[in-house]
Structure formats: structure tokens, C-alpha cells
Write an enzyme that holds these catalytic residues in place. Structure first.
Site, mmCIF file in Angstrom:
data_model
loop_
_atom_site.group_PDB
_atom_site.id
_atom_site.type_symbol
_atom_site.label_atom_id
_atom_site.label_comp_id
_atom_site.label_asym_id
_atom_site.label_seq_id
_atom_site.Cartn_x
_atom_site.Cartn_y
_atom_site.Cartn_z
ATOM 1 N N GLN A 115 0.809 -1.447 0.006
ATOM 2 C CA GLN A 115 0.016 0.211 0.112
ATOM 3 C C GLN A 115 0.899 1.360 0.117
ATOM 4 O O GLN A 115 0.524 2.126 -0.508
ATOM 5 C CB GLN A 115 -0.798 -0.062 1.282
ATOM 6 C CG GLN A 115 -2.192 0.845 1.071
ATOM 7 C CD GLN A 115 -3.272 0.283 0.261
ATOM 8 O OE1 GLN A 115 -3.639 -0.891 0.631
ATOM 9 N NE2 GLN A 115 -4.073 0.907 -0.463
ATOM 10 N N LYS A 130 -2.519 -0.988 6.552
ATOM 11 C CA LYS A 130 -3.589 -2.026 6.157
ATOM 12 C C LYS A 130 -4.158 -2.435 7.871
ATOM 13 O O LYS A 130 -3.346 -2.503 8.654
ATOM 14 C CB LYS A 130 -2.835 -3.404 5.509
ATOM 15 C CG LYS A 130 -3.959 -3.922 4.683
ATOM 16 C CD LYS A 130 -4.383 -2.969 3.441
ATOM 17 C CE LYS A 130 -5.325 -3.807 2.540
ATOM 18 N NZ LYS A 130 -5.371 -3.318 1.065
ATOM 19 N N GLY A 169 -12.182 -0.260 2.900
ATOM 20 C CA GLY A 169 -12.622 -1.677 2.739
ATOM 21 C C GLY A 169 -11.444 -2.412 2.199
ATOM 22 O O GLY A 169 -10.534 -2.048 1.594
ATOM 23 N N ASP A 170 -11.586 -3.794 2.068
ATOM 24 C CA ASP A 170 -10.929 -4.607 1.498
ATOM 25 C C ASP A 170 -11.744 -5.981 1.355
ATOM 26 O O ASP A 170 -12.939 -5.881 1.536
ATOM 27 C CB ASP A 170 -9.396 -4.926 1.939
ATOM 28 C CG ASP A 170 -8.363 -5.746 1.390
ATOM 29 O OD1 ASP A 170 -7.939 -4.954 0.357
ATOM 30 O OD2 ASP A 170 -8.328 -6.763 1.169
ATOM 31 N N THR A 214 -11.918 0.430 -8.225
ATOM 32 C CA THR A 214 -10.737 -0.686 -8.348
ATOM 33 C C THR A 214 -10.764 -1.266 -9.675
ATOM 34 O O THR A 214 -9.754 -1.474 -10.250
ATOM 35 C CB THR A 214 -10.662 -1.342 -7.128
ATOM 36 O OG1 THR A 214 -10.861 -0.663 -5.985
ATOM 37 C CG2 THR A 214 -9.453 -2.627 -7.098
HETATM 38 N N1 GLU Z 1 -8.291 -1.962 -0.068
HETATM 39 C C1 GLU Z 1 -8.069 -1.436 -1.081
HETATM 40 C C2 GLU Z 1 -6.436 -1.486 -1.758
HETATM 41 O O1 GLU Z 1 -6.102 -2.592 -1.673
HETATM 42 C C3 GLU Z 1 -8.380 0.069 -1.018
HETATM 43 C C4 GLU Z 1 -7.773 0.798 0.262
HETATM 44 C C5 GLU Z 1 -8.585 2.158 0.520
HETATM 45 O O2 GLU Z 1 -9.345 2.393 -0.326
HETATM 46 O O3 GLU Z 1 -8.062 2.717 1.380
HETATM 47 O O4 GLU Z 1 -5.888 -0.610 -2.327
#
Ligand code: GLU
Length: 449
Positions: A115, A130, A169-170, A214
Site C-alpha cells: 500500500q 492496512k 474496505g478490502d 478498483t
Molecule cells: N483495499 C484497497 C486496496 O487494496 C483500498 C484501500 C483504500 O481505499 O483505502 O488498495
């Protein structure tokens, strides 16, 4: 992996392994980035002098906590919660929360590490983090999900904030869970602080296009890679693993750009529909009814469901792994290349194993690694933060135009960086170096902290 790390970087990597034993996904993510960094240290000796790589590999803060909650039947349950605040050189910590039984510290650290660079590539002012829990949302009622989310936030609220750390989210976390967590945060803080979480519902501070971002972004990225080779999506046969939020909006955008998706999947198996997937049905099954993808064949007799099937066996021009880490290995990659695949765009985080990546790079197909290709989600989270800070809400069109521009910029940056470092067309090298250099420069400027 064939690539050695070299005399300077190998000991740094060895130390990461020794300091973080038994976190294999974290080791994999670190190695993948470090393999690209030899030439960067040669060009920027100041990064080596100030131990920027060693510092980047050590999270600024790691929080592990108990999440107690009660089932509908009255049974007390204990889960484990995590938030790894990895790097805040470029902005407040930012990254999603994952709810899945496989979650442990090694998974959260791999995701948090990725990230950092992904968020840097977006060009938005966001650091990397994360979090999540080993909680399994499968089969839980709405009220169980609510109590779990409230309990998680009862601890997490003291560590986050719109200027500190902004979760989203994830896997296993969408607008429903974000809603329950936001409600609890609001109650505990006695503040309407919309910018503390992203992926919110549209009625209470969410952004249009965040849900789609995404998937749409990953397709925009692949489109740019195809354009760089004088090609586009028109008439391309595509396969998209998964059938969650990322997969659904990947399929939608591919269809809008003239491609045809013939397969998707879930943890139970693979759906193959030669004449093209019926996306409205997939949305109904997955987003509304929360069912298994196997039910697709009840509505389309000409579609085939293969339990525990391998989606990468299906010939395609473009493959978009959009389910989870290490879902595509060396054999799968070789099969894709042999069957005529010309482009791969990762909607998921680290879905291709190191052996698979090597196959794609050797074959010189257009390969877009997750930290570049799936950055549209977090980039649109940053757009959500902008709207919250302005107390404004943009139209779908306006927001999608911004997302599109961000993805084009990421592509260009990766493309040019790969050329600059003598590896034209290698988006792995381009993404790793471009992301790293942005963070490293900011860290140097901030001194030894
Ligand atoms: N979980 C998503 C990623 O892997 C989005 C993270 C977010 O929007 O903060 O980038």
C-alpha cells in the site's frame, strides 16, 4: 526467483526475514520490491546512507487487539484485530481493512507494505497502512456483523482520524461494514468526521465511483498498456477471477470498452459462459442475494460451472486476476501465455506468484502489477477524502474523469521510469522504483524519524 538481490540489498532482505519470522507473504512482497532497487541505490547513494530501505521495511506502528463479540445464539466469540500503520511520509496512513479467516500479521504486513508504494503512485497525499481481522463474515447475520464491527471500532477508534489514519474496505468489508464502523466511531468520538473512513454509503459522505473504482481503474490501466502497444480492448476475450467488488466492475468496464468477459469465479468454482457473462445476474447473485456463483447456471443453461476449476486454463487475450494473493502460479502463467494471452492486469493484491511474474516478464506480455493496476480504488478513496474536506459531492462523470486521469498518469509514470532504468515495458520495475523514490525523497526530507 531467478533475480539475485545483489551484494548491497541481500543483507537488508536477510535482516527483514530474521526480524519478521514466519510471515511469508510479507517476505514475498518485500523481496519483490527490493529486487528492483539495486539501480536506485546506485543512482541515489543518499538513500543507502540514510538506510531508507531498512526504515521502509519496518512499520511505524503495529496495533494488535482483541475483538470480543456475541453471536445471535448468545455465544461469546474472540477474534484478533490488526492495524499496521506502515508509513506516513506522504500523508495520513491509508489502506483497507480485510475480514477473512486467513488474516494474520504476515498478510496485513504484506498488504500494508504494498500500500505504501501503491498510494505513492496515485500522486495523492496518502501514506500506507492496512488492517483487518481473522473474523469470517461468511454465514453471519447482519446483527452479528454489526456487533463485530462495533467491537472492532471500540478499540480502533483511538488510533485513527481524518489526519492520522483513514481505513476503508478490502476483502470482506464493503459499505455495510464501513457503515457499522462509522456509526460506532461517531458515537465514541462525538464528532461527524466523514474523512475518517472511506467507502462510505452515498447518503452519508461516500463518493460516487468509489465502489466501481478498483475494477474500472484496473481496466483503464490495461487499456493504457494495450494502447502503448498500438492495441485496445475491442473484441478481446477476457477472464476475470473472483466475483466480488473488484471483479464485478472490472467486467463492467471491459464490456463498456468493447471486450468480452467469458469467465469469473468464487472460492467454490469457475463459471464459463462463451457468449459473454451476464453482469446483471452476477450483481444480483453477489451484491444483493450474497449467493454462490454456481447459481449462475440456473439462469443460463448454456453456461458451464466447474467446481474447484482453474480459471487460467480458459484461453483469453486479457486476464485480470481479481480475487486474492498467489492465485496465479508459474504453471498458470505459462498456460495463459501459451494460449495467446497478451495482457494481464492485477485487480487483486499480489495475485501472481514470483514464478508467475517471471513467466510474464520473460514472455514480454503487458503485465500490470497490482500496486499500479489496482491503485484506482485507493485513489478514489483519496478523492472521497477531498470531497469530505470540502463538504462537497461530485457527479459520477466528474469523479470518473479524475479516476481515469490518475490511472493514465500512473501508467505513464511506470512506463517512463522503466525506460529510464533501462527496462522498457517492465511495469514491475517501473512501479516499484517510481513508488519507492517518491516515498524515499519525503523520508529523507523529514530527517531520521
Ligand atoms: N483495499 C484497497 C486496496 O487494496 C483500498 C484501500 C483504500 O481505499 O483505502 O488498495
Amino acid at each position: 526467483m531467478g533475480n539475485g538481490l545483489g551484494k548491497v540489498i541481500q543483507p537488508i532482505y536477510d535482516e527483514v526475514i530474521a526480524r519478521n519470522p514466519a510471515e511469508k507473504e510479507f517476505h514475498q512482497a518485500v523481496r519483490e520490491v527490493l529486487e528492483s532497487l539495486g539501480p536506485v541505490l546506485a543512482k541515489h547513494p543518499e538513500f543507502g546512507e540514510h538506510k531508507i530501505i531498512q526504515r521502509i521495511c519496518e512499520p511505524e506502528r503495529q496495533i494488535i487487539f482483541r475483538i470480543p463479540w456475541t453471536t445471535d445464539k448468545g455465544e461469546d466469540m474472540i477474534n484478533r484485530g490488526f492495524r499496521v500503520q506502515f508509513n506516513s511520509a506522504l500523508g495520513p496512513y491509508k489502506g483497507g481493512l480485510r475480514f477473512h479467516p486467513t488474516v494474520y500479521l504476515g498478510i496485513i504486513k504484506f498488504l500494508g507494505f504494498e500500500q505504501i508504494f501503491k498510494n505513492a503512485l496515485t500522486g495523492m497525499p496518502i501514506g500506507g497502512a492496512k488492517g483487518g481481522s481473522d473474523f469470517d463474515p461468511k454465514g453471519k447475520s447482519d446483527s452479528e456483523i454489526m456487533r463485530f464491527c462495533q467491537s472492532l471500532m471500540t478499540e480502533l477508534h483511538r488510533h485513527i482520524g481524518e489526519h492520522t489514519d483513514v481505513p476503508a474496505g478490502d476483502i470482506g468489508v464493503s459499505a455495510r461494514e464501513i457503515g457499522f464502523m462509522y456509526g460506532q466511531y461517531k458515537r465514541l468520538s462525538n464528532k461527524w468526521e466523514a474523512g475518517v473512513l472511506t467507502g462510505k454509503g452515498l447518503a452519508w459522505g461516500g463518493s460516487l465511483v468509489r465502489k466501481e473504482a478498483t475494477g474500472y481503474g484496473a481496466v483503464f490501466f490495461v487499456h493504457e498498456m494495450l494502447k502503448a502497444r498500438g492495441d485496445d480492448f475491442e473484441g478481446k476475450i477476457c477472464t476475470v477471477s473472483g466475483s466480488g467488488n473488484v471483479a464485478i466492475y472490472t467486467i463492467e468496464k471491459i464490456h463498456q470498452l468493447g471486450g468480452k468477459c467469458v469467465a469469473c469465479s468464487d472460492s467454490g468454482g469457475v463459471i464459463y459462459h462463451e457468449k459473454g457473462l451476464d453482469l446483471d445476474l452476477i450483481k444480483q447473485l453477489k451484491e444483493v442475494d450474497r449467493r454462490r456463483i454456481s447459481e449462475y447456471t440456473k439462469h443460463h443453461k448454456d453456461a458451464v460451472y466447474k467446481e474447484k476449476g482453474n480459471i487460467w486454463e480458459i484461453p483469453c487475450h486479457v486476464a485480470m486476476p481479481s480475487a486474492t494473493e498467489n492465485e496465479l502460479d508459474g504453471k498458470d502463467a505459462a498456460m495463459l501465455v501459451k494460449n495467446g494471452c497478451i495482457a494481464v492486469g492485477e485487480g487483486a493484491n499480489m495475485p501472481t506468484t514470483p514464478e508467475g511474474v517471471e513467466v510474464f516478464l520473460k514472455a514480454k506480455i503487458a503485465y500490470g502489477p497490482g500496486k499500479a493496476a489496482n491503485a484506482g480504488g485507493v485513489a478514489t478513496s483519496a478523492l472521497e477524502m477531498q470531497q469530505n474536506a470540502m463538504r462537497d459531492a461530485w457527479s459520477f462523470e466528474e469523479t470518473e474523469v479524475k479516476l481515469h486521469k490518475i490511472m493514465k498518469n500512473i501508467h505513464q509514470l511506470c512506463y517512463e521510469t522503466a525506460e529510464e532504468y533501462g527496462e522498457p515495458g517492465n511495469y514491475v520495475v517501473g512501479a516499484n522504483i517510481a513508488g519507492f523514490v517518491k516515498v524515499a525523497r519525503a523520508m529523507l526530507a523529514h530527517g531520521v524519524i
